[in-house]
Design a protein around this motif. Structure first.
Motif, PDB file in Angstrom:
ATOM      1  N   PRO A 143       0.830  -1.214   0.000  1.00  0.00           N
ATOM      2  CA  PRO A 143       0.000   0.000   0.000  1.00  0.00           C
ATOM      3  C   PRO A 143       0.862   1.261   0.000  1.00  0.00           C
ATOM      4  N   ALA A 144       0.364   2.297  -0.657  1.00  0.00           N
ATOM      5  CA  ALA A 144       1.087   3.566  -0.680  1.00  0.00           C
ATOM      6  C   ALA A 144       1.246   4.095   0.744  1.00  0.00           C
ATOM      7  N   GLY A 145       2.440   4.573   1.040  1.00  0.00           N
ATOM      8  CA  GLY A 145       2.711   5.126   2.369  1.00  0.00           C
ATOM      9  C   GLY A 145       3.227   4.132   3.379  1.00  0.00           C
ATOM     10  N   THR A 146       3.508   2.896   2.952  1.00  0.00           N
ATOM     11  CA  THR A 146       3.970   1.885   3.905  1.00  0.00           C
ATOM     12  C   THR A 146       5.287   2.294   4.546  1.00  0.00           C
ATOM     13  N   TRP A 147       6.254   2.742   3.752  1.00  0.00           N
ATOM     14  CA  TRP A 147       7.589   3.016   4.286  1.00  0.00           C
ATOM     15  C   TRP A 147       7.649   4.294   5.101  1.00  0.00           C
ATOM     16  N   ARG A 148       6.647   5.179   4.976  1.00  0.00           N
ATOM     17  CA  ARG A 148       6.621   6.372   5.820  1.00  0.00           C
ATOM     18  C   ARG A 148       5.591   6.250   6.938  1.00  0.00           C
ATOM     19  N   ALA A 149       5.100   5.025   7.161  1.00  0.00           N
ATOM     20  CA  ALA A 149       4.194   4.730   8.278  1.00  0.00           C
ATOM     21  C   ALA A 149       2.955   5.609   8.243  1.00  0.00           C
ATOM     22  N   ALA A 150       2.307   5.686   7.058  1.00  0.00           N
ATOM     23  CA  ALA A 150       1.039   6.402   6.965  1.00  0.00           C
ATOM     24  C   ALA A 150      -0.001   5.693   7.822  1.00  0.00           C
ATOM     25  N   ARG A 151      -0.899   6.441   8.420  1.00  0.00           N
ATOM     26  CA  ARG A 151      -1.865   5.865   9.346  1.00  0.00           C
ATOM     27  C   ARG A 151      -2.747   4.832   8.659  1.00  0.00           C
ATOM     28  N   GLY A 152      -3.144   3.830   9.426  1.00  0.00           N
ATOM     29  CA  GLY A 152      -4.062   2.818   8.921  1.00  0.00           C
ATOM     30  C   GLY A 152      -3.340   1.601   8.382  1.00  0.00           C
ATOM     31  N   LEU A 153      -3.789   1.115   7.226  1.00  0.00           N
ATOM     32  CA  LEU A 153      -3.241  -0.114   6.661  1.00  0.00           C
ATOM     33  C   LEU A 153      -1.748  -0.026   6.366  1.00  0.00           C
ATOM     34  N   PRO A 154      -1.227   1.086   5.812  1.00  0.00           N
ATOM     35  CA  PRO A 154       0.226   1.117   5.550  1.00  0.00           C
ATOM     36  C   PRO A 154       1.069   0.868   6.802  1.00  0.00           C
ATOM     37  N   THR A 155       0.718   1.493   7.929  1.00  0.00           N
ATOM     38  CA  THR A 155       1.474   1.249   9.159  1.00  0.00           C
ATOM     39  C   THR A 155       1.321  -0.192   9.625  1.00  0.00           C
ATOM     40  N   THR A 156       0.107  -0.742   9.505  1.00  0.00           N
ATOM     41  CA  THR A 156      -0.117  -2.130   9.913  1.00  0.00           C
ATOM     42  C   THR A 156       0.761  -3.074   9.107  1.00  0.00           C
ATOM     43  N   VAL A 157       0.854  -2.845   7.804  1.00  0.00           N
ATOM     44  CA  VAL A 157       1.704  -3.666   6.939  1.00  0.00           C
ATOM     45  C   VAL A 157       3.168  -3.498   7.326  1.00  0.00           C
ATOM     46  N   LEU A 158       3.587  -2.255   7.589  1.00  0.00           N
ATOM     47  CA  LEU A 158       4.973  -2.007   7.983  1.00  0.00           C
ATOM     48  C   LEU A 158       5.328  -2.738   9.271  1.00  0.00           C
ATOM     49  N   LEU A 159       4.451  -2.670  10.268  1.00  0.00           N
ATOM     50  CA  LEU A 159       4.741  -3.306  11.554  1.00  0.00           C
ATOM     51  C   LEU A 159       4.816  -4.821  11.420  1.00  0.00           C
ATOM     52  N   ARG A 160       4.011  -5.397  10.533  1.00  0.00           N
ATOM     53  CA  ARG A 160       4.086  -6.852  10.337  1.00  0.00           C
ATOM     54  C   ARG A 160       5.458  -7.251   9.797  1.00  0.00           C
ATOM     55  N   GLY A 161       5.997  -6.451   8.888  1.00  0.00           N
ATOM     56  CA  GLY A 161       7.321  -6.761   8.370  1.00  0.00           C
ATOM     57  C   GLY A 161       8.402  -6.633   9.424  1.00  0.00           C
ATOM     58  N   LEU A 162       8.342  -5.581  10.250  1.00  0.00           N
ATOM     59  CA  LEU A 162       9.345  -5.398  11.300  1.00  0.00           C
ATOM     60  C   LEU A 162       9.292  -6.521  12.330  1.00  0.00           C
ATOM     61  N   ALA A 163       8.062  -6.901  12.731  1.00  0.00           N
ATOM     62  CA  ALA A 163       7.923  -7.949  13.743  1.00  0.00           C
ATOM     63  C   ALA A 163       8.390  -9.295  13.201  1.00  0.00           C
ATOM     64  N   SER A 164       7.975  -9.639  12.001  1.00  0.00           N
ATOM     65  CA  SER A 164       8.360 -10.928  11.425  1.00  0.00           C
ATOM     66  C   SER A 164       9.861 -10.989  11.189  1.00  0.00           C
ATOM     67  N   GLY A 165      10.444  -9.867  10.751  1.00  0.00           N
ATOM     68  CA  GLY A 165      11.886  -9.855  10.536  1.00  0.00           C
ATOM     69  C   GLY A 165      12.655 -10.092  11.822  1.00  0.00           C
ATOM     70  N   THR A 166      12.211  -9.473  12.908  1.00  0.00           N
ATOM     71  CA  THR A 166      12.879  -9.672  14.196  1.00  0.00           C
ATOM     72  C   THR A 166      12.765 -11.123  14.654  1.00  0.00           C
ATOM     73  N   TYR A 167      11.552 -11.659  14.589  1.00  0.00           N
ATOM     74  CA  TYR A 167      11.358 -13.023  15.075  1.00  0.00           C
ATOM     75  C   TYR A 167      12.128 -14.032  14.222  1.00  0.00           C
ATOM     76  N   PHE A 168      12.081 -13.853  12.914  1.00  0.00           N
ATOM     77  CA  PHE A 168      12.751 -14.790  12.008  1.00  0.00           C
ATOM     78  C   PHE A 168      14.266 -14.761  12.230  1.00  0.00           C
ATOM     79  N   THR A 169      14.821 -13.581  12.477  1.00  0.00           N
ATOM     80  CA  THR A 169      16.264 -13.488  12.704  1.00  0.00           C
ATOM     81  C   THR A 169      16.657 -14.178  14.004  1.00  0.00           C
ATOM     82  N   ILE A 170      15.869 -13.996  15.057  1.00  0.00           N
ATOM     83  CA  ILE A 170      16.134 -14.712  16.306  1.00  0.00           C
ATOM     84  C   ILE A 170      16.034 -16.213  16.082  1.00  0.00           C
ATOM     85  N   GLU A 171      15.008 -16.632  15.355  1.00  0.00           N
ATOM     86  CA  GLU A 171      14.797 -18.056  15.098  1.00  0.00           C
ATOM     87  C   GLU A 171      15.914 -18.657  14.256  1.00  0.00           C
ATOM     88  N   ALA A 172      16.543 -17.847  13.400  1.00  0.00           N
ATOM     89  CA  ALA A 172      17.617 -18.354  12.538  1.00  0.00           C
ATOM     90  C   ALA A 172      18.976 -18.305  13.216  1.00  0.00           C
TER      91      ALA A 172
END
Length: 481
Positions: A261-290
């Motif tokens: 969605p447009a605005g994901t990388w600048r944390a636009a309110r709503g869906l873009p921020t939700t999508v951004l946070l999912r990537g940050l959380a999954s990246g952190t967990y996956f790196t710990i798991e690896a």
């Protein structure tokens, strides 16, 4: 779009206990069971395989290839299923799964193992999307919750038994035996499912050419997947060749925002921020798991069975935390649960860093996997609920696709950055444990960003609590997170 249900309308009223439904449901359940078993059993033995193949430095590539390919597999499988029914991509994905397990089992180099994991990710993406599409096409709406619940339940036993069994087999025999065993176990249900889907009542008629969905950005998805793989390889070394690959991968990954969605990388309110946070959380967990299992095996010389138990505990705690947020905390604002989950993951990062210090027990780092799973159990379902609340009418599929895409991108990006920090530390003469400590320390950045931006994902819709009550607990693993 024209009705292309895989089962006759009159058969839909016969329920789950007609012969055709029994065959398809039991076969799909067996496939999901073995998919979960394979996903959770393979991860603990990958560090051992990388060590035996003299490819520890390329472990991020091996771990990241699966995720990079699953992005492309999901886009390909979803488009194929939308245009001609789920039977063909599901059959192709299952056949490819068996082949790739054999490819990985016979690996004579780290590159062959990486290739096997890439093809396995492609197959996993196709299978996951195809099964969900088949459920939507084949079952009436009143039966879908039961079937989806059954598919989710198929991950429970694999999460408990898969990692420790794989650890025992690799300790007593060989990590290759795990891949061979999974290939043999997957072959029979794959054949049964393919035969069941060849039944005339399961033949999905193609939609008219003027009613078919537009072609998805397959070329774009391929470029992003290739860029992710090149990036994982590029950060595994610091010579000119690796740097060129990293630059090429970064250039291809620049196309990724077009999938979001447009605005994901600048944390636009709503869906873009939700999508951004999912990537940050999954990246952190996956790196710990690896990286935690890799460090514990290569530097702390911990037994593989202990690593397997850590994965099992993570799966159980993730499910338990998901149940808590969906039952006991269902009336709490979702964005606050996201912030709490991120704080728990920050504590997990601190444990991982502490586990690299001299004199600190190795199990301290292993406990980071357990604590991180609790954080993800609170955070991931809450983000899914928020994504649905932010979805435009009739675009829930787009929101789910964006969440899945950025989940994969986040896993690849955060792992690549942590790998670059690790290799940079080794390049200046630091010890292995110090390098891992710096790599884990980098993970404080995404977890604290989630806490900072959680409020921008706040939902103002009235239906969030109702959606939360219907949300299913998430399951762990490289292909399901």
């Amino acid at each position: 779009m024209a009705d292309r249900a895989l089962v006759r309308p009159e058969a839909a009223e016969e329920g789950l206990f007609s012969r055709e439904y029994r065959t398809a449901t039991s076969s799909s359940a067996a496939v999901m069971f073995l998919t979960g078993f394979a996903a959770l059993a393979v991860v603990p033995i990958l560090p051992m395989a990388a060590r035996d193949l003299d490819g520890v430095s390329l472990f991020p590539l091996v771990a990241g290839c699966f995720v990079a390919a699953s992005l492309l597999g999901g886009v390909l499988g979803g488009h194929w299923a939308d245009r001609s029914g789920a039977r063909r991509p599901l059959a192709a994905g299952m056949a490819l799964t068996v082949v790739t397990l054999v490819v990985s089992a016979t690996s004579t180099s780290i590159w062959q193992l990486a290739g096997g994991r890439f093809l396995d990710g492609l197959a996993a993406g196709m299978v996951a999307v195809s099964i969900n599409t088949a459920i939507g096409q084949a079952y009436p709406e009143r039966l879908r919750p039961r079937v989806l619940a059954l598919m989710s339940a198929c991950w429970i036993i694999p999460s408990l038994a898969g990692p420790p069994v794989a650890g025992l087999v690799s300790e007593w025999w060989s990590w290759r035996a795990v891949f061979f065993g999974l290939a043999a176990l997957t072959l029979l249900p794959a054949l049964v499912l393919v035969v069941a889907l060849r039944s005339p009542s399961w033949q999905g008629a193609a939609a008219p050419s003027d009613d078919r969905p537009p072609r998805p950005p397959l070329l774009l998805a391929s470029m992003v997947s290739l860029g992710a793989a090149l990036g994982q390889y590029g950060v595994s070394g610091w010579d000119v060749h690796h740097l060129w690959c990293a630059a090429a991968g970064l250039g291809l990954l620049a196309c990724a925002p077009r999938l979001l969605p447009a605005g994901t990388w600048r944390a636009a309110r709503g869906l873009p921020t939700t999508v951004l946070l999912r990537g940050l959380a999954s990246g952190t967990y996956f790196t710990i798991e690896a990286f935690v299992p890799l460090m514990l095996i290569s530097e702390r010389h911990l037994a593989a069975v202990v690593i397997g138990l850590a994965f099992t505990g993570s799966a159980v705690l993730w499910a338990a935390a998901s149940w808590v947020q969906g039952r006991l905390l269902e009336d709490r604002p979702r964005h606050r649960l996201v912030a709490v989950g991120a704080l728990v993951m920050t504590a997990a990062v601190a444990l991982a860093v502490a586990g690299t210090l001299p004199g600190v027990p190795a199990l301290t780092a292993a406990s980071a996997m357990l604590v991180a799973a609790v954080g993800m159990g609170l955070l991931a379902p809450s983000l899914s609920v928020l994504s649905l609340s932010h979805s435009p009418p009739g675009r829930q599929g787009y929101a789910s696709s964006a969440m899945q895409t950025n989940q994969n991108l986040g896993q690849i990006t955060v792992l690549a950055l942590s790998s670059a920090v690790l290799n940079a530390c080794l390049g200046i003469g630091a010890s292995e444990l110090a390098g891992y400590g710096a790599a884990f320390g980098l993970l404080f950045v995404p977890t604290l960003l989630i806490v900072l931006f959680a409020g921008r994902a706040r939902s103002t819709g009235a239906g969030v609590a109702a959606v939360a009550r219907r949300s299913e607990p998430s399951s762990t693993g490289s292909g399901s997170k």
